[in-house]
Scaffold this motif. Sequence first.
Motif: not given
Length: 504
Positions: A82-85, A127-135, A137-142, A164-165
Amino acid sequence: MRQLRVRRASLSASLKIGDHRGCCRTPEEEEVHIPFAQDSLVKPWSSMQNVMDGSQEKSKTPTQRNKYLLNINVGGKLFQIAYKVAARYPITRLGKLALYTDPMKKLQLCDDYSVQKNEYFFDRDPSIFHYIFHFYCSGVLWIMDEICPSNFVEEIEYWGIHLKYSQRCCRILFEEKQDELSEYLKIERELEAELEPLHSVEQFEGKFLGRFRKMIWNLIENPFSSVPAKIIAVTSSFFVLISIVGMTLSTVEEMKHKTAKAWMEQLEMICAIFFTSEYLMRLISSSSVKNFLRAAFNAVDLVAILPFYIQVLFENLDEGDMLYHEELHKMENVSKLGKILKIIKLMRIFRILKLARHSTGLRAFGFTIRQCYQQVCCLFLFIAMGIFIFSALMHSVEHDVPDTSFSSIPHTWWWAAVSLSTVGYGDTVPDTILGKFVAFACISFGIILNGMPISILYNKFSDYYAKLKAHEMETSHSLKFSRRLDLKKRVLRKLSECCRADCH
């Protein structure tokens, strides 16, 4: 038979009782599953599939554009954000993509853009962008353990996301892994520099007598290049051992008479001539004199040669003093020159370091000491602290005892050093009960201190030794293989020449 299923790979799985679709998947479903991402927002994409199904896509109605979702194609996989996200993080690449209104600025942020599908294409690792995508959506970088640190850091820098995220626990583990990898790569580079030859074939090309100098260099420096080079290496090691044995026998009382002393001097002269000729051959055949003089092994060779010539020089000066000075001054100069000559003769002991040129174990030991110099310096610091502390304690306890050996703290240093090393000569012992307790504490501290660096040094030494030995074996095998190929070529050439002669 019931088909086996694969468990869901997720950090926070939402599981409902009686629902197996969210927790288990077949292996085929797991291949297209995206961890940490919503399955409805991630779509697999293949360019060949679009080509094959082109006729079917024409019959379909055109897809309606959603002005609230940002379509991102990363390495062939479609993500929708989403653009807002995305706009919540304006300094990131996707945040800028969501906020910019100028199409030219948007095209500068991506690699390609599809007008029909309204997709921004990025040629990055999906494969790395999955973690960027989750960041987003959730605001946390796993950060997972199986991720390569260098690749992950490169990807998040490209997307403009700071480390730092991530969670503090993940960040600490990741930084430790990154430091270990950097240290490992640094050691590997230094090992490669240690193993690679000082002069390659390319450095001799275009120089005066380059081919001849390269042949001499391989003959002296590379024992695996040919059989004569190996013979010269064995001969050099033999002369080093003979020189050390001669220096040792020259200190024996029975070998100090005139005949034996003359034999020792002749032996020393022969060894010095061999070492000098070897050093000069290396110097002349070297492609770069500057790099040659910087090398540590060449400095050892120079130190092994100089004592003989300095000794000859001082002996000639001694004869000149005996001719032109008075008796008193002559005796003073002789005594001074004698002390200097003893120090110079002692420098011949460094000849044993020449064995490190052809000894893998000594090279591995020297490399281990260079890599572990911080631990070794820390060990010496602990030893010095222990000596000062326990010598002060022993002196304060034993100084009132009559005829004690612990009359002062400097006199107690020798006892503390011997006790910390757990040697215990027994020449100096405490008399009081408190002194014995202090001695027991000193010995216990020494045992703990000596056991600390053994495992670290041994593990690193065995690792470096194995790598050096493997490189030597690989070099010898490659040279043998090349010599076999040359032999086959020569045999085939001779056979072809013989066949041509018979035909004529």
